[in-house]
Design an enzyme around this catalytic site. Structure first.
Site, PDB file in Angstrom:
ATOM      1  N   LYS A 104       7.652 -32.351   9.877  1.00 48.43           N
ATOM      2  CA  LYS A 104       7.942 -33.781  10.072  1.00 48.43           C
ATOM      3  C   LYS A 104       6.589 -34.436  10.296  1.00 48.43           C
ATOM      4  O   LYS A 104       6.097 -34.503  11.430  1.00 48.43           O
ATOM      5  CB  LYS A 104       8.885 -33.950  11.267  1.00 48.43           C
ATOM      6  CG  LYS A 104       9.679 -35.246  11.245  1.00 48.43           C
ATOM      7  CD  LYS A 104      10.748 -35.253  12.326  1.00 48.43           C
ATOM      8  CE  LYS A 104      11.441 -36.595  12.393  1.00 48.43           C
ATOM      9  NZ  LYS A 104      12.457 -36.786  11.363  1.00 48.43           N
TER      10      LYS A 104
HETATM   11  C1  LIG Z   1      13.772 -36.489  10.961  1.00 49.60           C
HETATM   12  C2  LIG Z   1      14.331 -36.397   9.586  1.00 49.60           C
HETATM   13  C3  LIG Z   1      15.669 -36.049   9.342  1.00 49.60           C
HETATM   14  C4  LIG Z   1      16.670 -35.848  10.447  1.00 49.60           C
HETATM   15  O1  LIG Z   1      16.348 -34.805  11.322  1.00 49.60           O
HETATM   16  P1  LIG Z   1      17.028 -34.722  12.757  1.00 49.60           P
HETATM   17  O2  LIG Z   1      16.395 -33.536  13.368  1.00 49.60           O
HETATM   18  O3  LIG Z   1      18.477 -34.557  12.539  1.00 49.60           O
HETATM   19  O4  LIG Z   1      16.711 -35.989  13.465  1.00 49.60           O
HETATM   20  C5  LIG Z   1      16.067 -35.908   8.022  1.00 49.60           C
HETATM   21  N1  LIG Z   1      15.234 -36.142   6.997  1.00 49.60           N
HETATM   22  C6  LIG Z   1      13.948 -36.498   7.186  1.00 49.60           C
HETATM   23  C7  LIG Z   1      13.083 -36.748   6.019  1.00 49.60           C
HETATM   24  C8  LIG Z   1      13.458 -36.625   8.482  1.00 49.60           C
HETATM   25  O5  LIG Z   1      12.187 -36.980   8.669  1.00 49.60           O
END
Ligand SMILES: *Cc1c(COP(=O)(O)O)cnc(C)c1O
Length: 304
Positions: A158
């Site tokens: 992320k």
């Molecule tokens: C953060 C994110 C999600 C969702 O992740 P969670 O852990 O459920 O909050 C989905 N797709 C992308 C591209 C993300 O950055």
């Protein structure tokens, strides 16, 4: 945005308006950084709890590891800082944003000597795709931007810079009058939305794209557990955009978006156009869970 009093910055609690960085902060120029989105909810017994905090912190460290960023804190220290920033700001419910970034120093791309800095902000934030969206579903458009190829960016991180690949689709969709964008992967199969994972329901079976080209969402993992607990069959496999058109139900999951029904894709109504039974059941289970209504998952709640 509703300000709170304090922000955690490099191990100190500083007043919101004083949490500043220099303009030559490396991450500001090149996007090398990682972050998390975490939520804290007021539970049924009146206490507040951060949902799946240790999983978010673990992913933050995994994201940093993928990008070869060494976080100068332990996971325990970050968990404790998250709890403390909620306590000190006296927030009952909030969104938390831990961010790891590379500070000023060298301007070269490798910049190995620059300080790795960490901040955690927390502020009140309601339904990301709107209360109306959570209740009645949202309208989605397939993006002209693809989810990046697995060897272009790192799908399991992320990362700050990756978010260009979320902002372009999101802005395109909103400009065209839709609520959110759906991205396809570079092979043309459904991947995910700008910040949410997708689930569809067809003939009683739930499907979600495998983790090959999507961010491993913690809400996605939570929903997989809740589906299993309810004995609802689920498969992780690739499917095409027209499989979404003819699905009985579709919904997005994410910490920010929680469980949001999708009622239309590319102007085609999905199912009845209203949140279906599986979607509703997942919303009920999820909203009960985060408020402490599922004692078997108490380990997922970190009480303030
Ligand atoms: C953060 C994110 C999600 C969702 O992740 P969670 O852990 O459920 O909050 C989905 N797709 C992308 C591209 C993300 O950055």
């Amino acid at each position: 945005m509703e300000k709170s009093e304090l922000i955690w910055l490099d191990g100190r609690f500083v007043p919101w308006d004083e949490a500043q960085v220099h303009v030559l902060t490396h991450t500001l120029h090149y996007g090398l950084g990682v972050f998390e989105g975490v939520r804290c909810y007021r539970t049924d017994d009146g206490r507040s709890a951060i949902f799946r905090l240790s999983e978010h912190t673990k992913r933050l460290f995994a994201s940093a590891h993928i990008l070869s960023i060494e976080i100068p804190y332990t996971q325990d220290a970050i968990n404790e800082a998250c709890l403390e920033i909620v306590r000190r700001n006296k927030l009952e419910e909030c969104y938390l944003r831990p961010l790891v970034f590379v500070g000023e120093g060298e301007m070269g791309l490798s910049a190995t000597s620059n300080p790795v800095r960490v901040t955690i902000a927390a502020w009140p934030w309601g339904a990301y795709l709107g209360d109306e969206g959570v209740k009645n579903g949202i309208r989605v458009k397939t993006s002209s931007f693809q989810r990046f190829h697995v060897n272009t960016m790192m799908t399991k991180a992320k990362a700050v810079g990756h978010y260009i690949n979320s902002i372009l689709p999101s802005r395109e969709a909103r400009t065209a009058g839709y609520d959110e964008a759906l991205m396809l992967d570079t092979d043309g199969f459904v991947a995910e939305a700008s910040g949410e994972n997708l689930f569809i329901v067809a003939d009683g079976v739930v499907k979600t794209p495998p983790l090959t080209s999507v961010l491993p969402g913690i809400t996605r993992a939570t929903i997989l557990t809740l589906l299993a607990e309810q004995g609802i069959p689920v498969v992780e496999e690739r499917f095409t955009r027209d499989a979404v058109y003819i699905a009985d139900e579709a919904f997005f999951t994410g910490t920010a978006a929680e469980v949001t029904p999708v009622r239309e894709l590319d102007d085609r109504r999905i199912g009845t156009g209203k949140p279906g039974p599986v979607t509703q059941s997942m919303q009920e289970a999820y909203f009960a869970l985060i408020r402490g209504g599922k004692p078997q998952h108490d380990a997922w709640l970190s009480y303030i």
